[in-house]
Motif scaffolding. Structure first.
Motif, mmCIF file in Angstrom:
data_model
loop_
_atom_site.group_PDB
_atom_site.id
_atom_site.type_symbol
_atom_site.label_atom_id
_atom_site.label_comp_id
_atom_site.label_asym_id
_atom_site.label_seq_id
_atom_site.Cartn_x
_atom_site.Cartn_y
_atom_site.Cartn_z
ATOM 1 N N VAL A 54 27.861 14.356 41.946
ATOM 2 C CA VAL A 54 27.803 13.899 43.342
ATOM 3 C C VAL A 54 29.181 13.473 43.829
ATOM 4 O O VAL A 54 29.599 13.815 44.943
ATOM 5 C CB VAL A 54 26.794 12.739 43.486
ATOM 6 C CG1 VAL A 54 26.855 12.158 44.902
ATOM 7 C CG2 VAL A 54 25.379 13.221 43.181
ATOM 8 N N LEU A 55 29.908 12.736 43.005
ATOM 9 C CA LEU A 55 31.258 12.305 43.384
ATOM 10 C C LEU A 55 32.202 13.502 43.444
ATOM 11 O O LEU A 55 33.072 13.563 44.323
ATOM 12 C CB LEU A 55 31.774 11.271 42.384
ATOM 13 C CG LEU A 55 33.202 10.747 42.618
ATOM 14 C CD1 LEU A 55 33.348 10.144 44.010
ATOM 15 C CD2 LEU A 55 33.584 9.734 41.548
ATOM 16 N N LEU A 114 34.388 14.422 46.695
ATOM 17 C CA LEU A 114 35.844 14.502 46.663
ATOM 18 C C LEU A 114 36.341 15.857 47.154
ATOM 19 O O LEU A 114 37.377 15.940 47.823
ATOM 20 C CB LEU A 114 36.349 14.235 45.246
ATOM 21 C CG LEU A 114 36.248 12.780 44.767
ATOM 22 C CD1 LEU A 114 36.508 12.694 43.267
ATOM 23 C CD2 LEU A 114 37.226 11.896 45.530
ATOM 24 N N LEU A 115 35.627 16.929 46.813
ATOM 25 C CA LEU A 115 36.017 18.249 47.307
ATOM 26 C C LEU A 115 35.983 18.297 48.833
ATOM 27 O O LEU A 115 36.836 18.930 49.463
ATOM 28 C CB LEU A 115 35.098 19.330 46.738
ATOM 29 C CG LEU A 115 35.338 19.788 45.304
ATOM 30 C CD1 LEU A 115 34.372 20.914 44.946
ATOM 31 C CD2 LEU A 115 36.774 20.254 45.088
ATOM 32 N N ARG A 116 34.994 17.631 49.427
ATOM 33 C CA ARG A 116 34.853 17.637 50.882
ATOM 34 C C ARG A 116 35.874 16.720 51.557
ATOM 35 O O ARG A 116 36.433 17.060 52.599
ATOM 36 C CB ARG A 116 33.447 17.196 51.293
ATOM 37 C CG ARG A 116 32.328 18.142 50.934
ATOM 38 C CD ARG A 116 31.050 17.745 51.679
ATOM 39 N NE ARG A 116 30.714 16.341 51.472
ATOM 40 C CZ ARG A 116 29.918 15.894 50.515
ATOM 41 N NH1 ARG A 116 29.385 16.757 49.659
ATOM 42 N NH2 ARG A 116 29.641 14.597 50.408
ATOM 43 N N GLU A 117 36.126 15.543 50.966
ATOM 44 C CA GLU A 117 36.857 14.501 51.671
ATOM 45 C C GLU A 117 38.299 14.305 51.230
ATOM 46 O O GLU A 117 39.069 13.640 51.930
ATOM 47 C CB GLU A 117 36.105 13.169 51.509
ATOM 48 C CG GLU A 117 34.683 13.211 52.067
ATOM 49 C CD GLU A 117 33.944 11.900 51.864
ATOM 50 O OE1 GLU A 117 34.566 10.945 51.333
ATOM 51 O OE2 GLU A 117 32.754 11.830 52.220
ATOM 52 N N PHE A 165 42.534 16.222 45.992
ATOM 53 C CA PHE A 165 41.649 16.518 44.861
ATOM 54 C C PHE A 165 41.213 17.982 44.899
ATOM 55 O O PHE A 165 41.199 18.669 43.864
ATOM 56 C CB PHE A 165 40.414 15.615 44.902
ATOM 57 C CG PHE A 165 39.479 15.817 43.738
ATOM 58 C CD1 PHE A 165 39.753 15.247 42.502
ATOM 59 C CD2 PHE A 165 38.335 16.591 43.870
ATOM 60 C CE1 PHE A 165 38.897 15.441 41.416
ATOM 61 C CE2 PHE A 165 37.475 16.788 42.797
ATOM 62 C CZ PHE A 165 37.757 16.212 41.572
ATOM 63 N N ALA A 166 40.878 18.487 46.095
ATOM 64 C CA ALA A 166 40.465 19.884 46.214
ATOM 65 C C ALA A 166 41.594 20.822 45.802
ATOM 66 O O ALA A 166 41.366 21.824 45.111
ATOM 67 C CB ALA A 166 40.028 20.173 47.647
ATOM 68 N N ARG A 167 42.824 20.495 46.203
ATOM 69 C CA ARG A 167 43.962 21.323 45.829
ATOM 70 C C ARG A 167 44.166 21.292 44.313
ATOM 71 O O ARG A 167 44.444 22.314 43.687
ATOM 72 C CB ARG A 167 45.218 20.834 46.549
ATOM 73 C CG ARG A 167 46.451 21.684 46.290
ATOM 74 C CD ARG A 167 47.538 21.423 47.313
ATOM 75 N NE ARG A 167 47.816 20.003 47.443
ATOM 76 C CZ ARG A 167 47.503 19.277 48.523
ATOM 77 N NH1 ARG A 167 46.857 19.841 49.531
ATOM 78 N NH2 ARG A 167 47.785 17.982 48.581
#
Length: 212
Positions: free
Chosen positions: A87-88, A92-95, A99-101
Motif C-alpha cells: 500500500v505504501l 509513493l509511486l503516485r505521490e 521515489f518513482a524515478r
C-alpha cells in the motif's frame, strides 16, 4: 518510510520462491541477495545479484503487475533491509516523483542487465563465460572460493561442463585448482578470452538491432 522497521536476514535464508506472493518492496541496506531460476532437470541459473542501492526486478514486477514470483531469491550474505508494504509502495509511486524515478531507473537498468545475460548465454562460448565469471568472483589476490556448482549457476551451464573447462584452464596454466579454492595464475589471458568473445557478441547484436 522513516518508521519502517529494519530487519536482519541470515545468510542462506530463502527470501521468496516461485509461486509465492510479494509481501512488499525491499530496500537492501547491507549485504548481497541472489535471484535464480531452476529448470525441470535441476539446473540452476543465476539471473542477477542485488546489492544496496539496487532493486529486484522480480519484486517490482510482482508489485506492479499483481503477479507471483517466478524465481527464487536467497540471501548470499547476511542482510540488513527494510520492506515497504504494498500500500505504501503504491502511494509513493503516485505521490513521490523521486521515489518513482528511483524505482523505474533501477528497473530499467536491471532489465538491461538481464538482456545482456540472455545475449551472453546465447552467443558466448562456455570458456569465455567461465573466464568472465572467474574474474568477477576473484579477490585482489586472484583467489576465489566458489564451487564448480556456483560457477555453473553463474554462467548457465552444467557442473560437469564447468569442471572440464576448469581442468583445461589448469592444463593451459591459466589457474590452479585446490581444495575448495581456485587461484588465477594468468588473469590477463582470462580477461583477453572473455573480452574477445564479448566483442564478437556486441558486433552480432548491434548488427541485429540495426536490421530490425
Amino acid at each position: 518510510m522513516a518508521h519502517l522497521v529494519e530487519l536482519t536476514v541470515p545468510r542462506g535464508k530463502i527470501l521468496f520462491a516461485p509461486g509465492s506472493s510479494c509481501q512488499g518492496f525491499v530496500l537492501l541496506l547491507e549485504g548481497v541477495a541472489r535471484v535464480s531460476v531452476t529448470a525441470a532437470n535441476g539446473r540452476r541459473l543465476l539471473l542477477y545479484r542485488v546489492s544496496p542501492g539496487e532493486t529486484c526486478v522480480q519484486t517490482t514486477l510482482c508489485l506492479m503487475g499483481g503477479l507471483e514470483y517466478s524465481a527464487e531469491g536467497a540471501a548470499e550474505t547476511d542482510l540488513r533491509l527494510v520492506v515497504v508494504p504494498p500500500v505504501l509502495f503504491e502511494r509513493l509511486l503516485r505521490e513521490s516523483p523521486d521515489f518513482a524515478r528511483f524505482v523505474f531507473e533501477r528497473f530499467g537498468a536491471r532489465l538491461a542487465e538481464m538482456t545482456r545475460l540472455i545475449e551472453t548465454i546465447a552467443f558466448l562460448r562456455v570458456d569465455a563465460r567461465l573466464a568472465a565469471a572467474l574474474l568477477a568472483r576473484a579477490d585482489g589476490e586472484g583467489e576465489l572460493g566458489a564451487t564448480h556448482q556456483d560457477l555453473a549457476e553463474d554462467i548457465g551451464a552444467a557442473r560437469e561442463v564447468v569442471s572440464r573447462q576448469l581442468a583445461e584452464f589448469q592444463r593451459a596454466g591459466l589457474l590452479r585448482l585446490g581444495r575448495g579454492r581456485i587461484c588465477l595464475a594468468d588473469r590477463k589471458a582470462l580477461a583477453d578470452l572473455a573480452s574477445a568473445d564479448l566483442a564478437c557478441v556486441t558486433h552480432v547484436t548491434d548488427f541485429s538491432r540495426g536490421m530490425s
